[in-house]
Design a protein around this motif. Sequence first.
Motif, PDB file in Angstrom:
ATOM      1  N   VAL A 148       0.859  -1.177   0.000  1.00 14.55           N
ATOM      2  CA  VAL A 148       0.000   0.000   0.000  1.00 14.55           C
ATOM      3  C   VAL A 148       0.901   1.235   0.000  1.00 14.55           C
ATOM      4  N   GLN A 149       0.782   2.048  -1.059  1.00 11.74           N
ATOM      5  CA  GLN A 149       1.584   3.267  -1.147  1.00 11.74           C
ATOM      6  C   GLN A 149       0.760   4.457  -0.659  1.00 11.74           C
ATOM      7  N   GLY A 150       1.159   5.044   0.457  1.00 12.98           N
ATOM      8  CA  GLY A 150       0.444   6.218   0.967  1.00 12.98           C
ATOM      9  C   GLY A 150      -0.487   5.858   2.107  1.00 12.98           C
ATOM     10  N   VAL A 151      -0.171   6.322   3.310  1.00 14.50           N
ATOM     11  CA  VAL A 151      -0.972   5.963   4.486  1.00 14.50           C
ATOM     12  C   VAL A 151      -1.730   7.195   4.983  1.00 14.50           C
ATOM     13  N   GLY A 155      -5.528   5.410   2.818  1.00  8.30           N
ATOM     14  CA  GLY A 155      -4.528   4.360   3.037  1.00  8.30           C
ATOM     15  C   GLY A 155      -4.678   3.669   4.373  1.00  8.30           C
ATOM     16  N   HIS A 156      -4.974   4.428   5.424  1.00  8.50           N
ATOM     17  CA  HIS A 156      -5.055   3.773   6.733  1.00  8.50           C
ATOM     18  C   HIS A 156      -6.309   2.902   6.837  1.00  8.50           C
ATOM     19  N   ILE A 157      -7.309   3.192   5.991  1.00  9.45           N
ATOM     20  CA  ILE A 157      -8.488   2.309   5.932  1.00  9.45           C
ATOM     21  C   ILE A 157      -8.166   1.079   5.079  1.00  9.45           C
ATOM     22  N   ALA A 158      -7.477   1.302   3.971  1.00  9.25           N
ATOM     23  CA  ALA A 158      -7.111   0.196   3.086  1.00  9.25           C
ATOM     24  C   ALA A 158      -6.332  -0.883   3.841  1.00  9.25           C
ATOM     25  N   LEU A 159      -5.414  -0.445   4.687  1.00  9.15           N
ATOM     26  CA  LEU A 159      -4.612  -1.408   5.457  1.00  9.15           C
ATOM     27  C   LEU A 159      -5.506  -2.295   6.321  1.00  9.15           C
ATOM     28  N   GLN A 160      -6.482  -1.673   6.953  1.00  7.08           N
ATOM     29  CA  GLN A 160      -7.357  -2.439   7.836  1.00  7.08           C
ATOM     30  C   GLN A 160      -8.276  -3.379   7.055  1.00  7.08           C
ATOM     31  N   LEU A 161      -8.712  -2.930   5.889  1.00  4.33           N
ATOM     32  CA  LEU A 161      -9.545  -3.805   5.058  1.00  4.33           C
ATOM     33  C   LEU A 161      -8.736  -5.005   4.596  1.00  4.33           C
ATOM     34  N   LEU A 162      -7.492  -4.767   4.204  1.00  2.87           N
ATOM     35  CA  LEU A 162      -6.646  -5.880   3.793  1.00  2.87           C
ATOM     36  C   LEU A 162      -6.469  -6.861   4.947  1.00  2.87           C
ATOM     37  N   ARG A 163      -6.328  -6.314   6.156  1.00  6.98           N
ATOM     38  CA  ARG A 163      -6.161  -7.175   7.325  1.00  6.98           C
ATOM     39  C   ARG A 163      -7.387  -8.058   7.541  1.00  6.98           C
ATOM     40  N   CYS A 164      -8.580  -7.492   7.421  1.00  4.21           N
ATOM     41  CA  CYS A 164      -9.753  -8.310   7.783  1.00  4.21           C
ATOM     42  C   CYS A 164     -10.374  -9.022   6.584  1.00  4.21           C
ATOM     43  N   MET A 165      -9.922  -8.720   5.377  1.00  2.78           N
ATOM     44  CA  MET A 165     -10.507  -9.379   4.214  1.00  2.78           C
ATOM     45  C   MET A 165      -9.551 -10.326   3.505  1.00  2.78           C
ATOM     46  N   VAL A 214      -0.164  -3.991  -5.842  1.00  2.59           N
ATOM     47  CA  VAL A 214       0.251  -2.705  -5.289  1.00  2.59           C
ATOM     48  C   VAL A 214      -0.952  -1.767  -5.389  1.00  2.59           C
ATOM     49  N   ILE A 215      -1.317  -1.167  -4.279  1.00  8.67           N
ATOM     50  CA  ILE A 215      -2.407  -0.186  -4.285  1.00  8.67           C
ATOM     51  C   ILE A 215      -1.770   1.186  -4.113  1.00  8.67           C
ATOM     52  N   ASP A 216      -1.935   2.025  -5.121  1.00  9.75           N
ATOM     53  CA  ASP A 216      -1.285   3.332  -5.092  1.00  9.75           C
ATOM     54  C   ASP A 216      -2.307   4.406  -4.713  1.00  9.75           C
ATOM     55  N   LEU A 217      -2.217   4.876  -3.475  1.00 14.58           N
ATOM     56  CA  LEU A 217      -3.158   5.897  -2.995  1.00 14.58           C
ATOM     57  C   LEU A 217      -2.579   7.287  -3.135  1.00 14.58           C
ATOM     58  N   LEU A 237      -1.468  -3.422 -10.451  1.00 14.32           N
ATOM     59  CA  LEU A 237      -1.346  -2.105  -9.831  1.00 14.32           C
ATOM     60  C   LEU A 237      -2.735  -1.480  -9.805  1.00 14.32           C
ATOM     61  N   ILE A 238      -3.207  -1.144  -8.634  1.00 17.81           N
ATOM     62  CA  ILE A 238      -4.513  -0.515  -8.508  1.00 17.81           C
ATOM     63  C   ILE A 238      -4.296   0.965  -8.184  1.00 17.81           C
ATOM     64  N   ILE A 239      -4.775   1.812  -9.079  1.00 21.74           N
ATOM     65  CA  ILE A 239      -4.576   3.251  -8.934  1.00 21.74           C
ATOM     66  C   ILE A 239      -5.794   3.878  -8.264  1.00 21.74           C
ATOM     67  N   VAL A 240      -5.569   4.539  -7.143  1.00 24.66           N
ATOM     68  CA  VAL A 240      -6.647   5.241  -6.449  1.00 24.66           C
ATOM     69  C   VAL A 240      -6.309   6.736  -6.377  1.00 24.66           C
ATOM     70  N   GLY A 241      -5.090   7.049  -5.930  1.00 22.87           N
ATOM     71  CA  GLY A 241      -4.643   8.435  -5.941  1.00 22.87           C
ATOM     72  C   GLY A 241      -4.311   8.851  -7.366  1.00 22.87           C
TER      73      GLY A 241
END
Lengths: 315, 315, 315, 315
Positions: A148-151, A155-165, A214-217, A237-241
Amino acid sequence: MKAARLFAYDKPLRLVDAETPRLKNPADVIVRVTGAGVCHTDLHIVEGVWKEKVQVTLPYTLGHENAGIVEEVGPAATSVKRGEKVILHPVITDGLCRACRIGEDMHCENLVFPGITADGGFAQFIRSSERSLVKLNSRTTSGSNVVVQGVGGLGHIALQLLRCMTNAYITASDIAESKLRLAEKMGAHRVIDARRDPVKQVMEFTKNQGAEVVIDLVGNDQTLANGMRMLRKGGSLIIVGYGGTANLKAIDMIFSEFSVLGSLVGNWDELRELIELTRQGKVRVLTQKGKLDEVNDMLDQLKKGTLEGRGVVIP
Amino acid sequence: MKAARLFAYDKPLRLVDAETPRLKNPADVIVRVTGAGVCHTDLHIVEGVWKEKVQVTLPYTLGHENAGIVEEVGPAATSVKRGEKVILHPVITDGLCRACRIGEDMHCENLVFPGITADGGFAQFIRSSERSLVKLNSRTTSGSNVVVQGVGGLGHIALQLLRCMTNAYITASDIAESKLRLAEKMGAHRVIDARRDPVKQVMEFTKNQGAEVVIDLVGNDQTLANGMRMLRKGGSLIIVGYGGTANLKAIDMIFSEFSVLGSLVGNWDELRELIELTRQGKVRVLTQKGKLDEVNDMLDQLKKGTLEGRGVVIP
Amino acid sequence: MKAARLFAYDKPLRLVDAETPRLKNPADVIVRVTGAGVCHTDLHIVEGVWKEKVQVTLPYTLGHENAGIVEEVGPAATSVKRGEKVILHPVITDGLCRACRIGEDMHCENLVFPGITADGGFAQFIRSSERSLVKLNSRTTSGSNVVVQGVGGLGHIALQLLRCMTNAYITASDIAESKLRLAEKMGAHRVIDARRDPVKQVMEFTKNQGAEVVIDLVGNDQTLANGMRMLRKGGSLIIVGYGGTANLKAIDMIFSEFSVLGSLVGNWDELRELIELTRQGKVRVLTQKGKLDEVNDMLDQLKKGTLEGRGVVIP
Amino acid sequence: MKAARLFAYDKPLRLVDAETPRLKNPADVIVRVTGAGVCHTDLHIVEGVWKEKVQVTLPYTLGHENAGIVEEVGPAATSVKRGEKVILHPVITDGLCRACRIGEDMHCENLVFPGITADGGFAQFIRSSERSLVKLNSRTTSGSNVVVQGVGGLGHIALQLLRCMTNAYITASDIAESKLRLAEKMGAHRVIDARRDPVKQVMEFTKNQGAEVVIDLVGNDQTLANGMRMLRKGGSLIIVGYGGTANLKAIDMIFSEFSVLGSLVGNWDELRELIELTRQGKVRVLTQKGKLDEVNDMLDQLKKGTLEGRGVVIP
């Protein structure tokens, strides 16, 4: 060797001396059994339930959930060595039929099922095949690295979703020390300082494989370029930002069969799910609140990168 | 009302008195904004990045991550009431185009994006639409109930896999008190005593909806029949245990579009993944060990249901 | 109006005068029935088979496969007009529950099933809802446009695969007149001369929507740029040819949720399938043969674009 | 042997005498090349484009699209014989890494790519591996058999949908001669008289494999039982017609990993697609029309099985 064999239906197994199995096909492997699960299927076999499903002649050795140590390796088997600890996938498959080719090994056209259609693991040794073995000493990294690029706010939500999903190994990358600390709190397994060659760092801990996703926020020229170079073969590569441009050489895209995907907001049902996960306590949104007339200050902070989590205006 | 609006690109937003939004379409909803996220997209809009992507005339109100309380409800909106707390999905969609029909709301052919293409939530009120709202007071149970029948050697592993691979609400059902205690230890959110009408129990806590998935690790006539009756519309019964027969009336199958799926062993790659999860500590296999000459005793225990976890023979 | 209604189970329907249905909900639509299918389900209803599945009070009008002409439109229904020809999807759904949101309308939590749980179409008029109607006069282009850039050795096969594996509307683009003729022979529904602004041409015939999928078998800077600009929201560019570079602005990628995918060779099972389709006569590979010592000539021809189909060396 | 080899970038290939390849690994196969495709990738290799992507030392033999006749077979290769005609999948894969296991051979961790990273097929002989070969003489039936039970109002549409949406080999089964004739007209590849042991017939022409999919549009006890017995391992029975009961022994379900799925109506978008296919002329609905007061006659005909296609009431 000693083996617990079925001599007659509806009778207990008999512990007897049986012939030790020998290599038969080039990729066969003989395994010294160190553990064999006892399963309801063993009961059903004894009861004769399987008689009409498969053809097998009594007596034979039961035991279809087996683990052990490699004892002997056939000449065509190259991926295991004597002495290695292995778990045996229950069936022996040919690896050549269509079912095996598409990952449906259980439907192999030439399936052998030790413990059901052939001698199993209630014995000191069992014959299996290279393809059936999972080695215990090789930590699998396949299918498991997400960067995850960019917290920031997302980004801080993405990290948690990855953790629980997912069960992925999650790496967070950012240029700010405080964001890396936040990432750790939010469940990242590893954080990397993006100011110090993040591509090299990812390649090092993935043993030059790269990350599956890679998720680019952030989405600036630099993160987009880095994101592409961090990818494993077949990676996405998933582009969000956004703001920058990704320059994709077609040869790189086809050589490694990369995917690049843009994501805007997500659907209604995904929002519903996110809210549900928040309610369950699996996702926690860090917010920094302000009044409506503070919105320009908050936008400034966001620009400078000093906002932690998501800024929220309360009108 | 007060609103923070963009009057010129590259300039700060201006807090001004703006007209309060009114209902326009029959399913519109006016929401009193209680929180509006501040996002990099707001910066990008101010910078003029979006000018060429969407058509919008300045001035307008930014803010596309909104939450609030329903203030006014259009005559065709039946699912929300004044006073309810809602989170607004960022876009307004028609619900009638093909994209909306297949769940891809973000690709709606008539998309309106408040805060980007229309007035957003940096204001006291915002106009949204019934379809865009997620109500905070309605716990969603959709897509989340799994029932595991039988907490034996496989069942206690299944529970742990469900825990680390899904966010489902997991219910374990068994006829033995000790197995229910084991289920709780292994992560079941709820246990039900299968001797006391388990179907009724499932229907009660799912408010007569039933479970999306039932995994039957027992597979006798009774559990198969119960499993079918526990299913929600569109639900799936996964048969792992066996011995019994499921009698499926075709009318029930089609009326509720049920699926019944048999599962034997799983593929090699699934075994690899299970081993990896065990290594990560997410799955713990409870074993009861015995020597090869104790195998008949273990089979007896298994039959009686007194074996806890998986019996393992150590040859 | 006249209606054929069920007054008693196991009895024939009775043709009676019934009240003409009126609008009830804001998005309701009254349809003048011009055709109503007669189905085994009607027999089952008469036999009483459905009595226990749904709650309905006799008498009521059967007929659940209906088509007709819009007679009257509720105030909230905006997508249909009086006089339009429509086919009625059999059920009335709310469009708001999770099932409807993810495209599973049949599992709608508030399902109404005219002809089964409410008055159906064996009558002059029926009440339906805007969401249930499919208009006959609007040719749907959604989900159907594929553009193939480059009709060479791979392109002429790709066209045929699209023909026999999809129902898409297939457009071929090339800069050589002979290749466009080949494309027509190989099943392209439309060919466009890539020397004359192919993006504009695609946008014209797709009414500014763009194509769901572009397959780029050329892969130079120009075709990659064109390919991106031809895409519809949510569309995918599949890169097979290479040599050039695609410059993807992140904002474009996220705004339209595009995907860009590299494809190298395809898997073994896909090759098997291709061979099978060739055997069935659905794919025909056009070849131009040469001897081993002619290989450099063939490479030259390929470079110049004068080779038709696939060049094959026969050693 | 003769081979066309690359000695220097940007130079023509040179036709030289090269060493004939020999077996190296146990599952290797030497193939006499009878055809080798000439591809843009060959041009790109000559231009040096691939230099930086893969490590290869000049000179070597190009040619990565190869077909030929098996010349020599390694000791561990059991599925091919000398003299058999084969097409070579372009890459040599290990069949043991995770990528190969899940069907993604192109991402094999030990990929060898003859013609790009090793000697290719612009030569009289090439070394490949058993796993890479597709035999030309074995008609693949895998993934291709669908049986439709009942050629009535829905069945005759189902046949046409299967024709235009799949490449499956489609068998129609019915008890009425006229329905079998209709099935032939609507695109069934084979029809079977359901009065004469249809299960045996299906097993015969599928060489005891069974069908991947059975669609049961009748749904009585007999067709449901037959449908289950016609299934191949991993196969699916889709229930559309109803009235009867399917008795599924759990052991059969798990042993063959069958799926049984109920289908009621289909979603709105599927109806839209059906209408589109009808407009394209790919689906033709055969109707038998009547007036509203003839509905009871039509129901009678339907019951007796004398209605051809779909009965439609015109109110």
